[in-house]
Design a protein around this motif. Structure first.
Motif, mmCIF file in Angstrom:
data_model
loop_
_atom_site.group_PDB
_atom_site.id
_atom_site.type_symbol
_atom_site.label_atom_id
_atom_site.label_comp_id
_atom_site.label_asym_id
_atom_site.label_seq_id
_atom_site.Cartn_x
_atom_site.Cartn_y
_atom_site.Cartn_z
ATOM 1 N N UNK A 18 0.872 -1.167 0.000
ATOM 2 C CA UNK A 18 0.000 0.000 0.000
ATOM 3 C C UNK A 18 0.904 1.211 0.000
ATOM 4 N N UNK A 19 0.989 1.871 -1.161
ATOM 5 C CA UNK A 19 1.913 2.983 -1.309
ATOM 6 C C UNK A 19 1.383 4.265 -0.711
ATOM 7 N N UNK A 20 2.290 5.233 -0.568
ATOM 8 C CA UNK A 20 1.867 6.561 -0.123
ATOM 9 C C UNK A 20 0.970 7.162 -1.204
ATOM 10 N N UNK A 21 1.417 7.148 -2.448
ATOM 11 C CA UNK A 21 0.563 7.380 -3.614
ATOM 12 C C UNK A 21 -0.263 8.633 -3.601
ATOM 13 N N UNK A 22 0.384 9.801 -3.520
ATOM 14 C CA UNK A 22 -0.373 11.046 -3.481
ATOM 15 C C UNK A 22 -0.949 11.444 -4.832
#
Length: 1003
Positions: free
Chosen positions: A314-318
């Motif tokens: 689960x990435x930070x993915x902004x």
């Protein structure tokens, strides 16, 4: 590839045993999982209650404006059940809504973990909260004229954690963490370390974010980071910036070994976490690839895993061009040599960037994915950003849900903070040892629930009914879990249950029908004071308590114990007589030992279930089991004595009987005195006398009574018990009694030989038991004296209720309840369900049974029940922010216009009390209402300042000052004089009335 378990030395793993959350479009964990699995969108227009979007919006993002009017917002963030937490309306209105949300969520997360929140009071439970925004303080602390003590304590990062610790009385570490967007995952990291160091045994870790102003959105726009449509699009070709989101989440953490030992359900396991900092890089707000890669590597090392072990991250993915690129390169630095690409996604595509709550949003997503063994697809993954070269980095976006294979699955979770604080966690699926065996059907339980008010109880009954109606779960674990988790509040509900589907129906009926609710709910004033009444001869029957013997292992063990003690003194096993339904149980030589065995076994069973007598009374041979309960002698001695009594009585000549007469004993004394072979056998009530003696003499008396119009009844007995005809057995019986002995009761015994409480110098010794054989049974006198001691319940101990009817004829004190552990409807054999009803009744009335002792081990499995449903009657919010001119906001408390006010005093079920008139009362009431934020109508003389109205020391000082001014007292009252009178509004009024009178007289 080596398995993760092979790389683990000393077990430093942390179990996620409970969780709760609220996110945009997802008011609870089930809705959150549904949102993720359907790739739902929680983003929408800025609500009118936040800020007026048009005032701050510019599509070009000009200076001082935001380029979007959308974001992720939770529904009803203003709702707060302040009465549940005993917080005054004034204080609730001043509190940062983030504190309120965390109180609700922490409570529900603990319940989800199978823990009664009140059970942690005084423990070293830690609280770690991630938070990066405090916009409520920005809105309220700038208006200096309106700052109060409540506004001060209602704001500040520290209070988000401290509120939870305070209201749950937790003594462990309590801290708020602000590392910007990584705050809540850093909080999890700190919580895990505190658990592993032994600093705490439970830890609550969470994060919260509520958007109250457009300030951060304007900042994102001016920094070129804001997505025009308000949506994050992680790793997508459409990625064009951050969309803001909000929410709250809390997880309950334990050391894995402790969670397994306690049989708790486990969502997932945290194998290791790591935190680091970018240091000096290419800008304080810019991410750093090498630091991100290092934090990943450190977390893998602490978790004992290789990059190839990680199935998904689960990435930070902004969804910013730079952020996504650096994150992919950091992951690729460790995963680019994989044979099979690692799945990658980010929940920010569903919710927006929840800032201080981002880490906990990701953690809960990963925990649920491992729990359900499926990873949701990543929203916006269908348009992958080709510039990221995901395949070359050993990564792939999830365009469809990923089914996890059997066995242990490992996942990663990243959270990176603006400013450079990075965090990563490695999680794995729950170990196989956490899965409990299936529970056989056919169990019996008592479903319990508690709430602060009757209305709250109805609300929660409906929630439980709805949840149980959707699930196929065994009733035993459901009830056991409710006993552990759902207690602690003043309104109690208890319902015996043998089937979950039927239980769900009855819960709904109770919620919707006032009469049904009254049968199963009560508001006890304290703990029950229970008297045990032991049934005498005449209550026996073939197969008595045989079903209870079959169904209750505890009763079975104690009945067998009594039988073993009796067997050396009998030629038969009373246990076998009972189980076989042998009619010989009516022979006195077996009746008396059998009744004693049943009485002893029931007493011991109830004692192990937490039902202990405060007072004791035995009717005739019932006194033998009562004497053992009182510690007069042990089981072996009592068994010998009762066996000798029954055998010697059986050996007496026939020709005796007993006659029940509906008349006072005084009216019969002359007739009895005229017959030397007749005596008073028992006095069971004002109109209930039993005569005992020679049959021919009884016939003569009966003829006289019939002539007087009295309808008598011949009792079916073998001998004239408690009569002069018992004399021939006394010498031989006294020899046994002398050898057995006896002592002073250790509990109050109301003797039916004396008709009163035995004094401290009156032993139940050989002389007593010899006298007991022929003396009348003074049940009525003994019972009436016992009633004066203030019992709340009479529990009849015997195979069937006999004395309960006699008790009712004595006109017992109002409210005295009679119960029986084997009371069944006519024609139904008493068993475990009827014992369950006894426990349910006592629990409703204030007893906390030893529930574990009631359930077999297979039933003692934790199941997650529907969490507590808080009231939505009260709302506390601020007026919307406007751009020109900037208005000072004011905290407002709102309740639905259609709803009747819910006064705090309603919890006490008392109306306004006496003594609330006059100038002093009016002054005190007005001051209490003003300081607490109540209306005067909500107060009564019995309202307790601390327990009911939520006052604290600061509020008390303000209250004192206001009352002194309103009463125009010439001088301030010393605090030490006031403190003893702060129990209730009524005591406060009395205190100030006396002070005011004293001043008036002196002047």
């Amino acid at each position: 590839m080596s398995t993760p378990a092979e790389k683990t030395g000393p077990d430093r793993r942390i179990a996620v045993v409970g969780l709760d959350c609220r996110f945009p479009g997802a008011p609870d964990p089930a809705a959150y999982w549904d949102l993720l699995m359907r790739s739902g969108d929680g983003v929408g227009q800025v609500p009118d209650t936040r800020w007026l979007g048009a005032d701050f919006y510019s599509p070009e993002g000009e200076e001082g404006r935001t380029n979007t009017t959308e974001g992720g917002f939770i529904a009803d963030p203003d709702v707060f059940d302040n009465e549940f937490f005993t917080i005054s309306p004034r204080e609730a209105a001043a509190m940062d809504p983030q504190q309120r949300l965390l109180l609700h969520t922490a409570w529900r997360a603990l319940e989800n973990a199978g823990v009664a929140p009140s059970s942690l009071a005084g423990t070293r439970t830690g609280v770690f909260v991630g938070i990066m925004g405090n916009e409520w303080a920005q809105l309220h602390l700038t208006d200096y004229d309106r700052i109060t003590a409540q506004v001060g304590s209602g704001n500040g990062y520290c209070m988000t954690a401290n509120r939870i610790s305070y209201h749950l009385d937790l003594k462990g570490p309590s801290l708020a963490v602000d590392t910007a967007c990584s705050s809540s995952l850093v909080a999890v990291h700190l919580a895990g370390n505190a658990l592993l160091s032994g600093e705490c045994d439970y830890a609550l870790a969470g994060g919260v974010n509520v958007q109250l102003t457009p300030a951060l959105g304007i900042f994102y726009t001016q920094a070129g980071l804001s997505a025009p449509d308000g949506r994050c699009k992680p790793f997508s070709s459409e990625a064009d910036g951050i969309g803001r989101g909000e929410g709250v989440g809390v997880v309950v953490l334990r050391r894995l070994e402790d969670a397994l030992a306690d049989g708790q359900q486990i969502y997932a396991v945290i194998r290791g976490t790591a935190v680091n900092q970018d240091g000096r890089s290419n800008g304080i707000t810019a991410p750093n690839r090498w630091s991100q890669q290092e934090v990943l590597s450190a977390a893998y090392q602490r978790a004992g895993v290789e990059p190839a072990d990680v199935a998904f991250t689960e990435g930070h993915g902004t969804g910013t061009e730079l952020g996504d690129m650096i994150e992919v390169k950091a992951l690729g630095g460790l995963h680019n040599r994989r044979e099979k690409p690692m799945a990658l996604g980010s929940v920010k595509g569903n919710l927006g960037h929840t800032e201080g709550a981002a880490g906990i949003a990701g953690l809960i997503k990963v925990a649920l994915a491992l729990h359900h063994r499926v990873v949701p697809a990543s929203r916006f993954a269908t348009k992958e950003n080709g510039k990221l070269n995901l395949t070359r980095h050993g990564l792939k976006l999830l365009k469809a849900p990923l089914r996890l294979p059997a066995g242990t699955s490992v996942a990663g979770l990243s959270s990176f903070g603006m400013g450079g604080t990075n965090a990563h966690a490695v999680l794995e699926s729950a170990p196989a040892g956490a899965v409990r065996p299936a529970v056989p059907e056919g169990s019996v339980g008592v479903f319990t629930l508690s709430a602060t008010t009757p209305e709250a109880l109805r609300r929660n009954l409906l929630a439980q009914a709805g949840e149980l109606g959707k699930r196929r779960v065994p009733v035993g674990p459901v009830c056991w879990s409710s006993n552990r988790v759902k207690g602690g509040h003043r309104v109690r509900f208890a319902l015996p249950a043998a089937d979950t589907a039927e239980l769900a129906v009855k819960l709904r009926q109770a919620a919707e029908d006032e009469e049904v609710l009254g049968q199963y709910a009560a508001q006890p004033a304290g703990r029950p004071r229970t008297a045990f009444f032991y049934t005498g001869q005449g209550a026996q029957s073939p197969a008595m308590t045989a079903r209870l013997y079959r169904e209750s292992p505890r009763y079975r063990a104690h009945l067998e114990e009594a039988d073993a003690a009796l067997r050396p003194h009998l030629d038969e096993s009373v246990l076998q007589l009972i189980l076989s339904g042998d009619e010989r149980v009516h022979l006195t030589r077996y009746t008396q030992p059998a009744l004693f065995a049943v009485g002893y076994a029931l007493t011991r069973t109830l004692d192990e279930l937490g039902v202990a007598p405060a007072l004791l009374l035995g009717h005739s041979v019932g006194e033998y089991a009562a004497a053992v309960a009182a510690g007069v002698f042990g089981l072996p001695e009592a068994a010998r004595l009762i066996a000798a009594r029954g055998a010697l009585m059986q050996a007496l000549p026939s020709g005796g009987g007993m006659l029940s007469v509906p008349a006072p004993v005084a009216e019969l004394r002359e007739l009895v005195d005229a017959e030397p072979l007749v005596g008073i056998g028992a006095v069971n009530g004002p109109q209930g006398t039993v005569l005992s003696g020679d049959l021919k003499a009884l016939e003569r008396i009966d003829a006289v009574l019939l002539a007087r119009g009295l309808e008598t009844k011949r009792l079916q007995v073998s001998h004239a018990f408690h009569s002069p005809l018992m004399a021939p057995m006394l010498e031989r019986f006294s020899l046994v009694a002398e050898e057995v002995g006896g002592g002073i009761p250790k509990l109050p015994v109301y003797s039916t030989v004396r008709g009163r409480l035995l004094r401290d110098d009156e032993p139940m010794d050989a002389a007593y038991w010899v006298e007991h054989v022929g003396a009348p049974v003074l049940f009525a006198e003994a019972a009436e004296r016992l009633f004066e001691a203030g019992p709340t319940h009479v529990v009849e101990i015997g195979p069937r209720p006999v004395l309960s009817g006699l008790v009712r004829r004595l006109r017992p004190p109002a409210g005295l309840r009679t119960l029986h552990p084997a009371q069944a409807p006519r024609g139904e054999e008493p068993g475990l369900p009827h014992l369950a009803e006894l426990l349910a009744a006592l629990h409703r009335d204030g007893l906390n049974p030893a529930w574990d002792a009631f359930y077999p081990e297979a039933d003692r499995q934790a199941l997650r029940l529907a969490p507590y449903v808080f009231s939505d009657a009260h709302r506390y919010w601020s007026k919307p922010v406007r751009r020109n001119p900037v208005a000072v906001v004011e905290a407002v408390a709102e309740a639905p216009a259609a709803a009747a006010p819910q006064p705090v005093s309603a919890r006490l079920t008392l109306g306004r009390g006496a003594g609330l008139t006059g100038p002093t009362a009016e002054a005190v009431l007005a001051a209490v209402a003003q300081v607490g934020g109540y209306t005067v109508a909500e107060l009564n003389a019995h309202s307790r300042l601390y327990e009911d109205l939520g006052f604290d020391s600061v509020m008390v000082m303000e209250l004192k000052t206001r009352i002194e001014k309103k009463l125009a007292l010439p001088e301030a009252i010393p605090v030490q004089d006031l403190l003893p009178h702060l129990g209730s509004v009524g005591t406060l009024i009395t205190f100030f009335e006396e002070r005011r009178t004293r001043v008036t007289v002196a002047s």
